[in-house]
Design an enzyme around this catalytic site. Structure first.
Site: not given
Ligand code: NAD
Ligand code: GLY
Length: 396
Positions: A153, A175, A217, A262, A272, A277, A281, A284, A288, A301
């Site tokens: 939990r 998030k 972003e 942010k 949100e 917040r 998006n 997005h 998405h 992404h």
């Molecule tokens: P990712 O986590 O898939 O990383 C991209 C690639 O880089 C992957 O293959 C990973 O293994 C590799 N990698 C990571 N660090 C590395 C390093 N230092 N050296 C070599 N390779 C490395 O993608 P991302 O762009 O980091 O994140 C995208 C995700 O984030 C999506 O799922 C998106 O929905 C999410 N996201 C979430 C929020 C949030 O607020 N929670 C905000 C924006 C995006």
């Molecule tokens: N990525 C959108 C948020 O964190 O609210």
């Protein structure tokens, strides 16, 4: 023009802003780091940004948490030596960890993986006093953060982002979640980390395509909240650093500024619920849908968000008074970072519209679409229709 690794520079910017407190400190052992604090609801946590920080994870974590057992969750593309450094620093701080590596890629953000990870944590004897360390990009942060949100939990977690996108965006604000077959991030929780450690040295191994997608972003943050930063990003190629250390400081400065933006938005509307917040998006809704329509393999992404930003700018011109020149400026900027601004001819466009209704921003058939009336500002519009979105996607 495509911006490659040698352009990873940014002018130092000393104007900290809006809600997030920042200060510059020097820690021992040459690990220079800049500190920021995120306030979200009742919680406050530190974001360390700097060089050689992975090796400080153990000491940092012990300064915040009392648990001595945990799971380090990472993916197969994150260099193994990063996990080794983090785990040995935890060991030096008397913390025992298991390493749970998962396959890299968006498809790993699944409920099946959450279940599997929880099972393995339970078998390893981790309990409600244990912790999770997310070591990787946004996929790992979202997945591991969600595991931490529901295991027993809710247990504490530390986010160690290793992609530019994760450092400037996904590691901030709590998030967490996973995708379902129907759409992105449909299952999740807001669960703030206890600490974020962004070691910019890890970006050296990030492939260029993954590095560049972080700029989607960053550009989004500029459009919604900081015209000045967007202008500086536009000058990025003429700010080429003369040595590596300068380049790193410039990159750090850019990361810090984005975290401040942010964090200030999250501080005003963590859950949100107030429409504030939601501006994060921007781009997005369509982004998405494109990501899903492409089967999560066609676009990264940030690339899908880039296309979504172009569509959102188009809608903003039509519905919110964004000057067309600003839309052009944004498109040119996305182009410079090698980000897509047009859909390939063979892209299954109709699938975008099949995916749209599953977006969380659709409520009772109505879309809460984020528009920008001018660069540096954004709000949620109630009058954007599916026809408007169709017209904007047709321009991609
Ligand atoms: P990712 O986590 O898939 O990383 C991209 C690639 O880089 C992957 O293959 C990973 O293994 C590799 N990698 C990571 N660090 C590395 C390093 N230092 N050296 C070599 N390779 C490395 O993608 P991302 O762009 O980091 O994140 C995208 C995700 O984030 C999506 O799922 C998106 O929905 C999410 N996201 C979430 C929020 C949030 O607020 N929670 C905000 C924006 C995006
Ligand atoms: N990525 C959108 C948020 O964190 O609210």
């Amino acid at each position: 023009m495509r911006v490659g690794r040698s352009f990873r520079v940014f002018a130092r910017q000393d104007d900290s802003c809006c809600g997030a407190r920042s200060s510059k400190v020097e820690s021992s052992g040459n690990a220079a780091q800049s500190e920021l604090t995120v306030t979200a609801g009742q919680q406050r946590y530190r974001v360390a940004v700097g060089s050689r920080l992975l090796a400080t994870t153990g000491a940092e974590l012990r300064g915040k948490l009392s648990g001595t057992h945990g799971a380090v969750i990472s993916d197969a593309n994150v260099p193994e030596r990063y996990a080794a450094t983090v785990r040995s620093s935890l060991e030096r701080a008397q913390c025992e960890t298991i390493l749970l590596p998962i396959a890299a890629g968006e498809e790993s953000k699944s409920l099946a993986n959450v279940g599997e990870i929880c099972e393995r944590m339970a078998v390893a004897g981790l309990d409600r006093s244990s912790f999770v360390v997310a070591l990787g990009g946004g996929v790992i942060g979202d997945l591991a953060g969600f595991v931490a949100a529901i295991y027993h939990r809710g247990i504490p977690w530390v986010n160690v982002p290793t992609t530019l996108l994760a450092m400037v965006d996904s590691s901030i604000g709590g998030k967490t979640g996973v995708n379902t077959r129907a759409g992105k991030n449909l299952i999740g929780a807001v669960h703030q980390p206890a600490l974020v450690i962004a070691d910019v040295d890890t970006l050296e191994t990030l492939p260029e395509r993954d590095f560049n997608q972080g700029f989607a972003e960053i550009i989004k943050h500029g459009i919604i909240a900081d015209a000045k930063m967007l202008d500086k990003v536009a000058q990025v190629s003429s700010l080429r650093a003369t040595d590596d250390a300068t380049r790193k400081l410039s990159l750090e400065s850019l990361i810090r500024r984005n975290i401040e933006i942010k964090a200030s938005i999250v501080a005003r509307d963590e859950q949100e619920t107030r429409g504030e917040r939601a501006v994060l998006n921007f781009g997005h809704t369509v982004g998405h849908a494109i990501e899903r329509a492409g089967g999560y393999g066609r676009f990264l992404h940030g690339e899908a968000v880039s296309l979504g930003i172009v569509a959102a700018c188009e809608i903003s011109v039509r519905k919110a008074g964004l000057p067309d020149a600003d839309r052009h400026k944004v498109v040119a900027l996305l182009d410079r970072f090698g980000l897509p601004t047009r859909l390939p001819a063979d892209f299954p466009r109709e699938r975008i519209f099949e995916a749209l209704p599953f977006d969380k921003k659709f409520e009772q058939g109505q879309v809460r679409f984020v528009v920008s009336p001018k660069i540096g500002a954004a709000h949620v519009a109630q009058d954007v229709t599916i026809e408007d979105i169709r017209a904007a996607v047709a321009t991609l």
